[in-house]
Design a protein around this motif. Sequence first.
Motif, PDB file in Angstrom:
ATOM      1  N   HIS A  58      37.096  35.610  35.697  1.00 26.96           N
ATOM      2  CA  HIS A  58      37.524  35.290  34.425  1.00 26.96           C
ATOM      3  C   HIS A  58      36.323  35.189  33.405  1.00 26.96           C
ATOM      4  O   HIS A  58      36.152  34.387  32.709  1.00 26.96           O
ATOM      5  N   THR A  59      35.606  36.238  33.354  1.00 26.16           N
ATOM      6  CA  THR A  59      34.580  36.381  32.471  1.00 26.16           C
ATOM      7  C   THR A  59      34.297  37.669  31.898  1.00 26.16           C
ATOM      8  O   THR A  59      35.069  38.807  32.320  1.00 26.16           O
ATOM      9  N   ALA A  60      33.633  37.852  30.678  1.00 30.25           N
ATOM     10  CA  ALA A  60      33.081  39.143  30.180  1.00 30.25           C
ATOM     11  C   ALA A  60      32.001  39.382  29.940  1.00 30.25           C
ATOM     12  O   ALA A  60      31.353  40.248  29.504  1.00 30.25           O
ATOM     13  N   PHE A  61      30.964  38.381  30.798  1.00 27.65           N
ATOM     14  CA  PHE A  61      29.617  38.547  30.960  1.00 27.65           C
ATOM     15  C   PHE A  61      29.346  37.929  32.289  1.00 27.65           C
ATOM     16  O   PHE A  61      29.685  37.249  32.794  1.00 27.65           O
ATOM     17  N   MET A  85      31.062  42.237  42.569  1.00 26.49           N
ATOM     18  CA  MET A  85      31.935  42.674  43.726  1.00 26.49           C
ATOM     19  C   MET A  85      32.164  44.208  43.892  1.00 26.49           C
ATOM     20  O   MET A  85      31.938  44.919  43.025  1.00 26.49           O
ATOM     21  N   SER A  86      32.391  44.751  45.162  1.00 24.56           N
ATOM     22  CA  SER A  86      32.633  46.122  45.298  1.00 24.56           C
ATOM     23  C   SER A  86      34.124  46.454  45.357  1.00 24.56           C
ATOM     24  O   SER A  86      34.992  45.484  45.122  1.00 24.56           O
ATOM     25  N   ASP A  87      34.596  47.697  45.144  1.00 22.16           N
ATOM     26  CA  ASP A  87      35.837  47.996  45.375  1.00 22.16           C
ATOM     27  C   ASP A  87      36.516  47.599  46.500  1.00 22.16           C
ATOM     28  O   ASP A  87      37.857  48.004  46.399  1.00 22.16           O
ATOM     29  N   LEU A 135      30.115  45.648  30.210  1.00 22.52           N
ATOM     30  CA  LEU A 135      30.804  46.565  29.238  1.00 22.52           C
ATOM     31  C   LEU A 135      30.436  47.947  28.513  1.00 22.52           C
ATOM     32  O   LEU A 135      31.321  48.557  28.201  1.00 22.52           O
ATOM     33  N   GLY A 136      29.307  47.705  28.347  1.00 24.36           N
ATOM     34  CA  GLY A 136      28.605  48.549  27.106  1.00 24.36           C
ATOM     35  C   GLY A 136      28.435  49.864  27.728  1.00 24.36           C
ATOM     36  O   GLY A 136      28.045  50.968  26.998  1.00 24.36           O
ATOM     37  N   GLY A 137      28.310  50.112  28.850  1.00 21.53           N
ATOM     38  CA  GLY A 137      27.819  51.591  29.450  1.00 21.53           C
ATOM     39  C   GLY A 137      26.594  51.786  29.434  1.00 21.53           C
ATOM     40  O   GLY A 137      25.569  50.995  29.363  1.00 21.53           O
ATOM     41  N   MET A 178      33.448  47.026  38.306  1.00 23.17           N
ATOM     42  CA  MET A 178      33.281  46.225  37.078  1.00 23.17           C
ATOM     43  C   MET A 178      34.798  45.501  36.975  1.00 23.17           C
ATOM     44  O   MET A 178      34.674  44.468  36.570  1.00 23.17           O
ATOM     45  N   PRO A 179      35.581  46.075  36.809  1.00 24.75           N
ATOM     46  CA  PRO A 179      37.125  45.435  36.462  1.00 24.75           C
ATOM     47  C   PRO A 179      37.399  44.185  37.501  1.00 24.75           C
ATOM     48  O   PRO A 179      37.879  43.146  37.019  1.00 24.75           O
ATOM     49  N   ASP A 180      37.268  44.803  38.752  1.00 26.02           N
ATOM     50  CA  ASP A 180      37.508  43.667  39.619  1.00 26.02           C
ATOM     51  C   ASP A 180      36.598  42.247  39.605  1.00 26.02           C
ATOM     52  O   ASP A 180      37.205  41.129  39.786  1.00 26.02           O
TER      53      ASP A 180
END
Length: 240
Positions: A60-63, A71-73, A92-94, A52-54
Amino acid sequence: MTASFSITMGPGGKWSAYIGKGKSVTLTAAGDSANVSALLYHAAYPSERYNMPDSLKAQHTAFYTAGHVLMSDQGRVLASIIEDTAGWHDPLGGYTTRKGTDGKYGPTSYQQERNAWLRSGEENLTVELYRHNLTPRDLSAPVNFFSKVVCELDGTMRYVPQPTDGRSVTLRTEMDVLLVVSNTPHPLNPSAVYPRAAVEIRITDAAPMTEDDMCVNHCGENRRAFENTWNAYALMKGAN
């Protein structure tokens, strides 16, 4: 898998499967307040999984919506979002837990309600992971398809209801993946009523990628992630 395949998850349902590269995976909600918590892993080496972070930082987004990629790690693209009529999907919400589910909707148990008991995302995802020789240690932040969560400037996350009945989102698999999904409520949904929307999953062969592909061309970071993916698969091809 070459022919069309479909399955419907009822409220509280779960599903997982290995899906080959180059498939189109369409999720369609049959009701409002739908939420599908999804995890993605590289089928051959599940230690590589959706990051998720990458994914958010690179784009450059939050959705998520059409044009974005997951993307993978390892900096590769597991799947792309090629079509979307919902417009906003929360990363983001889990997922819901047993404690949170009991606290919001009232305690239930399989022993008393049988298949009518109210499942949580954490339990569903864990059960499906065990089917593929993975464990709770392999849980990570999911994508919550169909849910909209707005991040305010102070960091507060706010759930925003949006219509989902009849809406759909389509992923194109860019690698061989393990997809794990749970049709359970978004943990930030304030409603005290457990959602009752079924979600259909339909899988077909994806159309060939073109030069103007919106996911590849969304940003420079996306193209580099695709190039990493193409190079990895090129190294695994045989001579014929």
